[in-house]
Write a protein that holds these residues in place. Structure first.
Motif, PDB file in Angstrom:
ATOM      1  N   PRO A 206      39.337  -0.634 -27.230  1.00 23.73           N
ATOM      2  CA  PRO A 206      38.008   0.554 -26.676  1.00 23.73           C
ATOM      3  C   PRO A 206      37.344  -1.027 -25.824  1.00 23.73           C
ATOM      4  O   PRO A 206      37.413  -2.046 -25.842  1.00 23.73           O
ATOM      5  CB  PRO A 206      37.669   0.392 -28.127  1.00 23.73           C
ATOM      6  CG  PRO A 206      38.535  -0.404 -29.482  1.00 23.73           C
ATOM      7  CD  PRO A 206      39.495  -0.637 -27.578  1.00 23.73           C
ATOM      8  N   THR A 207      36.180  -0.265 -24.970  1.00 27.78           N
ATOM      9  CA  THR A 207      36.007  -1.280 -24.621  1.00 27.78           C
ATOM     10  C   THR A 207      34.807  -2.250 -25.635  1.00 27.78           C
ATOM     11  O   THR A 207      34.800  -2.987 -26.266  1.00 27.78           O
ATOM     12  CB  THR A 207      34.501  -0.518 -23.735  1.00 27.78           C
ATOM     13  OG1 THR A 207      33.922   0.143 -23.458  1.00 27.78           O
ATOM     14  CG2 THR A 207      35.520   0.083 -22.571  1.00 27.78           C
ATOM     15  N   TYR A 208      33.183  -1.400 -25.720  1.00 27.66           N
ATOM     16  CA  TYR A 208      32.802  -1.809 -26.928  1.00 27.66           C
ATOM     17  C   TYR A 208      33.024  -1.630 -28.008  1.00 27.66           C
ATOM     18  O   TYR A 208      33.278  -0.660 -27.986  1.00 27.66           O
ATOM     19  CB  TYR A 208      30.914  -1.171 -26.240  1.00 27.66           C
ATOM     20  CG  TYR A 208      30.538  -2.420 -25.119  1.00 27.66           C
ATOM     21  CD1 TYR A 208      30.000  -3.905 -25.868  1.00 27.66           C
ATOM     22  CD2 TYR A 208      30.688  -2.838 -24.540  1.00 27.66           C
ATOM     23  CE1 TYR A 208      28.998  -4.548 -24.548  1.00 27.66           C
ATOM     24  CE2 TYR A 208      30.354  -3.350 -23.061  1.00 27.66           C
ATOM     25  CZ  TYR A 208      29.334  -4.661 -23.486  1.00 27.66           C
ATOM     26  OH  TYR A 208      28.708  -5.720 -22.782  1.00 27.66           O
ATOM     27  N   SER A 209      32.721  -2.179 -28.916  1.00 22.62           N
ATOM     28  CA  SER A 209      33.253  -2.194 -30.887  1.00 22.62           C
ATOM     29  C   SER A 209      32.719  -0.321 -31.064  1.00 22.62           C
ATOM     30  O   SER A 209      33.396   0.424 -31.716  1.00 22.62           O
ATOM     31  CB  SER A 209      32.616  -2.638 -31.915  1.00 22.62           C
ATOM     32  OG  SER A 209      32.942  -3.944 -31.331  1.00 22.62           O
ATOM     33  N   GLY A 210      31.307  -0.385 -31.126  1.00 23.90           N
ATOM     34  CA  GLY A 210      30.492   0.974 -31.119  1.00 23.90           C
ATOM     35  C   GLY A 210      31.150   1.991 -29.908  1.00 23.90           C
ATOM     36  O   GLY A 210      29.856   3.031 -30.505  1.00 23.90           O
TER      37      GLY A 210
ATOM     38  N   PRO B  21      30.840   6.040 -27.876  1.00 24.59           N
ATOM     39  CA  PRO B  21      31.047   6.849 -28.637  1.00 24.59           C
ATOM     40  C   PRO B  21      31.854   7.481 -27.786  1.00 24.59           C
ATOM     41  O   PRO B  21      32.504   8.337 -28.012  1.00 24.59           O
ATOM     42  CB  PRO B  21      29.314   7.364 -28.486  1.00 24.59           C
ATOM     43  CG  PRO B  21      29.060   6.282 -27.625  1.00 24.59           C
ATOM     44  CD  PRO B  21      29.526   4.796 -27.535  1.00 24.59           C
TER      45      PRO B  21
ATOM     46  N   LEU C  97      43.122  -3.874 -30.855  1.00 28.02           N
ATOM     47  CA  LEU C  97      41.858  -4.443 -30.698  1.00 28.02           C
ATOM     48  C   LEU C  97      42.343  -6.344 -29.524  1.00 28.02           C
ATOM     49  O   LEU C  97      41.275  -6.715 -29.602  1.00 28.02           O
ATOM     50  CB  LEU C  97      41.074  -4.904 -32.144  1.00 28.02           C
ATOM     51  CG  LEU C  97      40.889  -3.934 -33.209  1.00 28.02           C
ATOM     52  CD1 LEU C  97      40.228  -4.203 -34.177  1.00 28.02           C
ATOM     53  CD2 LEU C  97      39.912  -3.060 -32.066  1.00 28.02           C
TER      54      LEU C  97
ATOM     55  N   ALA D  84      41.046  -8.408 -26.733  1.00 25.24           N
ATOM     56  CA  ALA D  84      39.954  -7.313 -26.669  1.00 25.24           C
ATOM     57  C   ALA D  84      39.745  -7.578 -25.278  1.00 25.24           C
ATOM     58  O   ALA D  84      39.907  -7.836 -24.327  1.00 25.24           O
ATOM     59  CB  ALA D  84      38.387  -8.489 -27.340  1.00 25.24           C
ATOM     60  N   TRP D  85      39.007  -6.204 -24.755  1.00 22.91           N
ATOM     61  CA  TRP D  85      38.992  -5.499 -24.414  1.00 22.91           C
ATOM     62  C   TRP D  85      37.703  -6.564 -23.107  1.00 22.91           C
ATOM     63  O   TRP D  85      36.840  -7.113 -23.460  1.00 22.91           O
ATOM     64  CB  TRP D  85      37.679  -4.085 -24.030  1.00 22.91           C
ATOM     65  CG  TRP D  85      37.972  -3.417 -22.463  1.00 22.91           C
ATOM     66  CD1 TRP D  85      39.269  -3.094 -21.335  1.00 22.91           C
ATOM     67  CD2 TRP D  85      36.327  -3.864 -21.774  1.00 22.91           C
ATOM     68  NE1 TRP D  85      37.961  -2.735 -20.670  1.00 22.91           N
ATOM     69  CE2 TRP D  85      36.899  -2.950 -20.798  1.00 22.91           C
ATOM     70  CE3 TRP D  85      35.335  -4.182 -22.127  1.00 22.91           C
ATOM     71  CZ2 TRP D  85      35.686  -3.257 -19.625  1.00 22.91           C
ATOM     72  CZ3 TRP D  85      34.562  -3.648 -20.918  1.00 22.91           C
ATOM     73  CH2 TRP D  85      34.865  -3.298 -19.599  1.00 22.91           C
TER      74      TRP D  85
ATOM     75  N   ALA E  20      26.042   0.947 -23.787  1.00 20.38           N
ATOM     76  CA  ALA E  20      26.631   0.063 -24.400  1.00 20.38           C
ATOM     77  C   ALA E  20      26.598  -1.477 -22.998  1.00 20.38           C
ATOM     78  O   ALA E  20      27.095  -2.751 -23.357  1.00 20.38           O
ATOM     79  CB  ALA E  20      27.297  -0.175 -24.983  1.00 20.38           C
TER      80      ALA E  20
END
Lengths: 258, 171
Positions: free
Chosen positions: B65-69, B71, B98, B101-102, B151
């Motif tokens: 995933p790019t940013y944690s949140g 969508p 994870l 990290a990206w 984000a």
């Protein structure tokens, strides 16, 4: 061995709770921020915290599955189906958003703490926690850059913004002590290098916060009072209110999906 | 020596993984899957697609995933799933990874160019480099807000042509 697993699950959920409740609080600004760019920024930061909570809860769910098999809770169940006393978040994150000064003062104190904390957590012997921290720290750097800018702008701004900022700091200061208070389960995990010693971060945090407040012409509040209890599930009266709003949909329509 | 093209280590590792993969057709197939927010950019060029392996007739796709949140993550998973199912792969599993990290360093050169063509300034590759306007290329630009429409973006304004634009933040 089982106790250790319980400690780890409690710890991971507590970290998730800190993120979820702060994210939920920040999201209350959506549509209400002083101007459009700030509205977007607050919603973005809220999303980062909710995403962080999701990573912690997913991990907690995996850990539970190892012990409880099919009785383990999903990440969503952990987030939405617990009662007030089961939440382990720090009290500072559950306080109402107040005015914009209060929101930013809380954000700044928590951002400084998070940066110090995550810098340590990336070295956790638990590889999943270290990976989550590795993602989160990059986002926190952006959060802090913005919140400290607001401290300077409002502290060293107009008479009213200065006075509101000082009032905000005074109101939340007693809650900052809990950032550096170890829970029993965090202490138990410290020996294996899984958790972080919060008490050791206090002096650096004070130094950074004090320097910035001075630069912002703000007084550092005196340590007159302190409250703790969130890690044991003893919350302020605001926790029930935030959960009622956050959980409403899942409680009313159990299992509802987007 | 500015002209020597340098790619980041995580991008080089990913490129090697694709080059040495036993399933080149699957990688090519998934080039169809674009970022839902930036529909010109494939998940490969964005750096989200990490690995593809096949075991027991199941296609296992690893993404980060790019940013944690973000969508868009769920939509990306659904898009990968439907492209593979449509191509006849019955069993698909998608794992999110994870670590590492990206980071924006995982975006390919082609991806950076596509961002620019789409009107989004790509992340600067070196500290101190100016952020240039994607429309007139002027380096005289001003930060409006560190947090933009999604984000991963910040809001900028060009002082030369006065156009506001999105900048893909370094992460």
């Amino acid at each position: 061995m089982k106790d250790k697993q319980d400690d780890l699950i409690n710890y991971v959920i507590a970290l998730g709770d800190d993120s979820l409740i702060l994210g939920q609080r920040l999201s209350e600004w959506c549509y209400h921020a002083p101007f459009l760019e700030e509205d977007l920024a607050l919603a973005n930061v809220a999303l980062d915290f909710i995403g962080r909570a999701q990573m912690f809860y997913e991990y907690a769910s995996q850990l539970e599955t190892r012990v409880l098999k099919e009785n383990a809770r999903s990440a969503d169940q952990i987030a939405f189906l617990r009662d007030t006393r089961d939440y382990r978040n720090l009290l500072i994150v559950e306080l109402p958003i107040g005015d914009f000064a209060f929101t930013m003062a809380r954000q700044f104190t928590v951002d400084v703490f998070n940066q110090l904390y995550l810098q340590q957590l990336v070295n956790s012997t638990d590889s999943t926690l270290a990976a989550i921290a590795g993602k989160a720290i990059k986002e926190t750097d952006y959060h802090l850059r913005r919140s400290q800018e607001w401290m300077l702008r409002l502290g060293d701004g107009t008479d009213e913004s200065h006075q509101r900022m000082e009032k905000a700091l005074k109101e939340l200061w007693g809650y900052t002590a809990e950032l550096f208070t170890m829970s029993a389960y965090e202490t138990a995990l410290l020996r294996d290098g899984i958790s972080i010693d919060r008490t050791a971060l206090c002096s650096d945090w004070r130094k950074i916060v004090t320097e910035l407040l001075q630069q912002a012409t703000l007084k550092v509040p005196s340590d007159e009072w302190q409250v703790t209890g969130g890690r044991e599930g003893l919350h302020t009266e605001h926790q029930g209110d935030i959960l009622a709003k956050m959980q409403y949909l899942q409680r009313t329509y159990p299992g509802l999906e987007w | 020596m500015d002209s020597i093209p340098v790619i980041s280590e995580p991008l080089a590792e990913r490129m090697a993984r694709r080059r040495d993969s036993a399933y080149p057709a699957l990688w090519d197939l998934l080039d169809q899957v674009k970022d839902p927010e930036i529909p010109v950019l494939s998940l490969w060029d964005l750096g989200v697609l990490q690995d593809i392996v096949v075991a027991d007739q199941t296609v296992l796709v690893t993404i980060t995933p790019t940013y944690s949140g973000c969508p868009a993550l769920r939509e990306m998973q659904q898009d990968i799933d439907s492209v593979l199912i449509a191509a006849g792969y019955a069993k698909v599993e998608i794992a999110t990874q994870l670590a590492p990290a990206w980071s924006t360093e995982m975006i390919s050169e082609k991806g950076r160019q596509q961002l620019l063509d789409y009107g989004i300034a790509p992340p600067v590759s070196r500290r101190g480099q100016p952020i240039c306007c994607p429309r007139c290329a002027s380096p005289k630009t001003q930060l409006i807000s560190q947090f933009g429409s999604t984000a991963c973006k910040a809001l900028y304004c060009c002082e030369h042509c006065a156009e506001p634009f999105d900048y893909f933040k370094c992460l």
